[in-house]
Design an enzyme around this catalytic site. Sequence first.
Site, PDB file in Angstrom:
ATOM      1  N   HIS A 355       0.796  -1.238   0.000  1.00 40.80           N
ATOM      2  CA  HIS A 355       0.000   0.000   0.000  1.00 40.80           C
ATOM      3  C   HIS A 355       0.818   1.272   0.000  1.00 40.80           C
ATOM      4  O   HIS A 355       0.260   2.359  -0.083  1.00 40.80           O
ATOM      5  CB  HIS A 355      -0.917   0.055   1.222  1.00 40.80           C
ATOM      6  CG  HIS A 355      -2.096  -0.846   1.115  1.00 40.80           C
ATOM      7  ND1 HIS A 355      -3.315  -0.413   0.664  1.00 40.80           N
ATOM      8  CD2 HIS A 355      -2.235  -2.150   1.374  1.00 40.80           C
ATOM      9  CE1 HIS A 355      -4.164  -1.434   0.666  1.00 40.80           C
ATOM     10  NE2 HIS A 355      -3.526  -2.501   1.093  1.00 40.80           N
ATOM     11  N   LYS A 543      -8.916  13.900   4.054  1.00 41.75           N
ATOM     12  CA  LYS A 543      -8.131  12.670   4.080  1.00 41.75           C
ATOM     13  C   LYS A 543      -7.199  12.776   5.287  1.00 41.75           C
ATOM     14  O   LYS A 543      -7.183  13.824   5.941  1.00 41.75           O
ATOM     15  CB  LYS A 543      -7.312  12.516   2.786  1.00 41.75           C
ATOM     16  CG  LYS A 543      -6.554  13.790   2.400  1.00 41.75           C
ATOM     17  CD  LYS A 543      -5.871  13.678   1.047  1.00 41.75           C
ATOM     18  CE  LYS A 543      -6.793  13.712  -0.148  1.00 41.75           C
ATOM     19  NZ  LYS A 543      -6.877  12.474  -0.875  1.00 41.75           N
ATOM     20  N   ARG A 544      -6.434  11.744   5.603  1.00 40.30           N
ATOM     21  CA  ARG A 544      -5.491  11.864   6.716  1.00 40.30           C
ATOM     22  C   ARG A 544      -4.553  13.036   6.487  1.00 40.30           C
ATOM     23  O   ARG A 544      -4.230  13.386   5.348  1.00 40.30           O
ATOM     24  CB  ARG A 544      -4.671  10.565   6.854  1.00 40.30           C
ATOM     25  CG  ARG A 544      -5.425   9.450   7.549  1.00 40.30           C
ATOM     26  CD  ARG A 544      -5.908   9.840   8.923  1.00 40.30           C
ATOM     27  NE  ARG A 544      -4.825   9.981   9.862  1.00 40.30           N
ATOM     28  CZ  ARG A 544      -4.460   9.052  10.740  1.00 40.30           C
ATOM     29  NH1 ARG A 544      -5.118   7.910  10.811  1.00 40.30           N
ATOM     30  NH2 ARG A 544      -3.463   9.271  11.559  1.00 40.30           N
ATOM     31  N   LYS A 549       0.339  14.399   1.300  1.00 43.85           N
ATOM     32  CA  LYS A 549      -0.995  14.703   0.780  1.00 43.85           C
ATOM     33  C   LYS A 549      -1.188  16.207   0.564  1.00 43.85           C
ATOM     34  O   LYS A 549      -2.181  16.649   0.001  1.00 43.85           O
ATOM     35  CB  LYS A 549      -2.066  14.150   1.723  1.00 43.85           C
ATOM     36  CG  LYS A 549      -2.114  12.610   1.739  1.00 43.85           C
ATOM     37  CD  LYS A 549      -3.142  12.114   2.737  1.00 43.85           C
ATOM     38  CE  LYS A 549      -3.209  10.608   2.858  1.00 43.85           C
ATOM     39  NZ  LYS A 549      -3.983   9.949   1.781  1.00 43.85           N
ATOM     40  N   THR A 651      -8.476   6.401  -2.484  1.00 49.45           N
ATOM     41  CA  THR A 651      -9.837   5.933  -2.731  1.00 49.45           C
ATOM     42  C   THR A 651     -10.813   7.084  -2.509  1.00 49.45           C
ATOM     43  O   THR A 651     -11.916   7.071  -3.044  1.00 49.45           O
ATOM     44  CB  THR A 651     -10.222   4.754  -1.815  1.00 49.45           C
ATOM     45  OG1 THR A 651      -9.892   5.091  -0.460  1.00 49.45           O
ATOM     46  CG2 THR A 651      -9.504   3.484  -2.231  1.00 49.45           C
ATOM     47  N   LYS A 655     -14.482   8.248  -4.467  1.00 50.96           N
ATOM     48  CA  LYS A 655     -15.758   8.596  -3.825  1.00 50.96           C
ATOM     49  C   LYS A 655     -16.264   9.936  -4.350  1.00 50.96           C
ATOM     50  O   LYS A 655     -17.453  10.104  -4.659  1.00 50.96           O
ATOM     51  CB  LYS A 655     -15.589   8.675  -2.299  1.00 50.96           C
ATOM     52  CG  LYS A 655     -15.150   7.371  -1.646  1.00 50.96           C
ATOM     53  CD  LYS A 655     -14.751   7.597  -0.176  1.00 50.96           C
ATOM     54  CE  LYS A 655     -13.955   6.437   0.368  1.00 50.96           C
ATOM     55  NZ  LYS A 655     -13.236   6.783   1.621  1.00 50.96           N
TER      56      LYS A 655
HETATM   57  C1  LIG Z   1     -11.934   6.912   1.892  1.00 47.78           C
HETATM   58  C2  LIG Z   1     -11.459   7.307   3.213  1.00 47.78           C
HETATM   59  C3  LIG Z   1     -10.097   7.568   3.427  1.00 47.78           C
HETATM   60  C4  LIG Z   1      -9.079   7.506   2.312  1.00 47.78           C
HETATM   61  O1  LIG Z   1      -9.012   8.760   1.684  1.00 47.78           O
HETATM   62  P1  LIG Z   1      -7.808   9.149   0.685  1.00 47.78           P
HETATM   63  O2  LIG Z   1      -8.249  10.456   0.116  1.00 47.78           O
HETATM   64  O3  LIG Z   1      -7.743   8.063  -0.338  1.00 47.78           O
HETATM   65  O4  LIG Z   1      -6.587   9.252   1.511  1.00 47.78           O
HETATM   66  C5  LIG Z   1      -9.697   7.944   4.684  1.00 47.78           C
HETATM   67  N1  LIG Z   1     -10.573   8.044   5.696  1.00 47.78           N
HETATM   68  C6  LIG Z   1     -11.886   7.819   5.534  1.00 47.78           C
HETATM   69  C7  LIG Z   1     -12.799   7.979   6.693  1.00 47.78           C
HETATM   70  C8  LIG Z   1     -12.378   7.432   4.292  1.00 47.78           C
HETATM   71  O5  LIG Z   1     -13.681   7.200   4.143  1.00 47.78           O
END
Ligand SMILES: *Cc1c(COP(=O)(O)O)cnc(C)c1O
Length: 813
Positions: A355, A543-544, A549, A651, A655
């Site tokens: 990953h 995101k985190r 990022k 991911t 979304k």
């Molecule tokens: C989808 C998701 C992530 C991953 O987000 P990225 O933008 O791909 O880093 C992290 N936390 C939550 C709660 C998510 O639903």
Amino acid sequence: MDYMDSNKIGQRIENKLIHALGRTISEATNDEIYKAAAECIRDDIMISWADSRKRIQEQGVKKLYYMSAEFLMGRAFSNNLINQGLYEAYREAFWEMGLDFDKITDEENDAGLGNGGLGRLAACFLDSLSTMELPVLGCGIRYEYGMFRQKIVDGTQIEMEDDWLRDGNIWEIERPELSVEVHFNGTIQENWTENGLKIEHKDYNTVIAVPYDVPIIGYKTKTPATLRLWSARSKRRFDFHSFNEGIYDKAMADQTFAEAISKVLYPSDDHMQGKMLRLKQFYFLASATMQSMIKRHKVVFDNLNSLPEHVVIQINETHPALAMPELMRILMDEEDFGWDEAYGMVKKIFHYTNHTIMTEAMECWDENMFRLLLPRIYQIICAINEKYCQKLSVYYSKEEEKIAQMAVIGNNEIRMANLCVAICHRINGVSNLHADILKTRIFKGSYQIFPQKYLAITNGITHRRWLALANQGLYHLIREYVKGDILKDYRLFEQILPYKDDKEFCKKYEKVKRNNKIRFAKYIKEKQGIEVNPESIFDVHCKRLHEYKRQLLKCLHIIYIYQKIKKDPACITTPITFIFAAKAAPGYARAKEIIRLIHSIQEMVNKDPDMDGKIQVVFVENYCVSVAEMLIPAADISEQISTAGMEASGTGNMKFMMNGALTIGTMDGANIEIAERVGQENIFIFGDSAEGNYNKKMYHTYNPGIIFENHPGIRDVCNCLIEGNLLRYGNRKYSEIYQNLLFGEYGEADPYYILADFPSYIETYEKVYRLYVDHKDEWIKKAIVNTAKSGYFSSDRTIEQYNEKIWNLKPVK
Ligand SMILES: *Cc1c(COP(=O)(O)O)cnc(C)c1O
């Protein structure tokens, strides 16, 4: 599930309330109603769940063990209703009883047993596997405390414990009869007997692993899958003997040792900590899972030789990798297999998903700590390493340095990624770019010898949760225009593509987005007391929090716009709301500093009357699955701005795409594949490529000072960090961030190439903004194209590919 009318549902909930909780509907609290309704849903699947288990056994089909240290499940209630086709019926039943469905479902705590993308992927996979009726057992740890809850006090992140099990968990069933013992520490004795060498593990500490099974209800199927979460318990819950002797602390020590193991999830994402307790957690998961797998196999089939035909194991990152030496141990020490036979089986059974390529995330354990905690596993890994290095020396006979780099043990550390590469049958990256980087850089030495081991399988998201549940407006609109059941067949998304030219469809699509923005505005007003304008552009970066990022790039950009408005108030005609949501690992000082910076910018912007009706900044507290479900469907702009080459897939990007936000992003991870599918004209790409960034790093050609000198606008933005009117909490200046951007700490300035990509970002953002303001109809069309092309990013497609290329599972009949 058969058709059920709302009267019948209401009646059942009332019965459950009175029989299980002794309450009538009029006196029950929301929590009690939630529990009663959840139990009704659970009752309905208990029979099919047990039946599903039985059929898998009877049919003797191959079964997948999906092992992951994290499962970021979120809430189950509404998702289970969607998947049973009962969502509308329950909503109506609640309404008829005068109950507020949203308030009641809000009683459920998120199962936050994961940090971010990796854990959420595991959760999406289970939903797809179950829907496709493929036999699977998800295997993880039942952390008593999941991901911390985030509060912000004076711009600073405060971590609060996530006591998610406090009010009980309707969805889990404890299975004490399936408990196993896991052994730590002790010594290894080698005894020669008539039957050869016998290994005996002595003087170990014992921990009991108790499984809790959670049903995973697929969409309109009758074969729920299972998520098995292991909980640690002491063998003697209380040592009464020591207690009577007056040695109170000893009386508790056993229990403390054992129960600490599944106490809490480590909250660091993409960063490895070599902590003893973490290693205990991973071995605990590995050993419990392998023991229960072997036990089951012996019950269902008479003979362990057939194991590779009947099980396949996917390990999500290296965290569960100790299952490989653990299975060797069981086969050799307990089942009398020879080394070669055991190793042959393990090599067939295990597959590894990588990953991340960031070196700080690569799992390495101190050799001495490892040997003390897991003496037998250590021996087995040493033997694996020896044989592996011998094999490597056939290919790389004169390249000792290369072999040392690829070895499982080196520099007094055990390297888990190298262990996986040495053993696993298939190794996959999570996007095409990521797999290419694995092949050409991270695992190059292995790839050149064993190219057939490597493959790319791009991540996905379950569109049941991320469309039908999170965005009911859009789901219903799509259903109105599409023939067939989109929740069963992700390919049907494409059917809406032609409607991008249908005025009425576009109007409805736009209205859905508006309603989602209003819903979010209501949420943030209630939760944080912030008023946002739903007529503004919602530009979302959630995101985190991690430097790669590049939340910092977005911060600098907001300062840039702020300064631009100061000079030219007319430059913003349609207002923008910049929305952040992110948790930082508690030990990640720079990430927490960036959260403080976001809040300083929020103060500066939101309190400045010149910014009124132009821009606003909002930081949404406690980003988690439930917040994502609310926030993502409300977004107009999706920020996917990682340093190219560093986000393995992402991911979140998928979304947003599915929910009709337009992406501004780098050519990184799955963004590249999103661009391929929607076409360059329906996405906004900026910045340098992964290769460009790699070259900057390798040839030291990058100097952020040049950008600072040549762009007065950018210079002013940087200077704002250390002077100017940026309001600072506790009188802080952001000089550390400033210094790091321009000069660096270890000679490497701006290691995430923020200033390098800044001019390109500014320019691209201008195009994004102009499109929204001047050509809203074009914008809507592009958003529709994004939704229409998002079917490919359903985790159903991802699971199809895993199954075709790796697992070869047959659906349960
Ligand atoms: C989808 C998701 C992530 C991953 O987000 P990225 O933008 O791909 O880093 C992290 N936390 C939550 C709660 C998510 O639903």
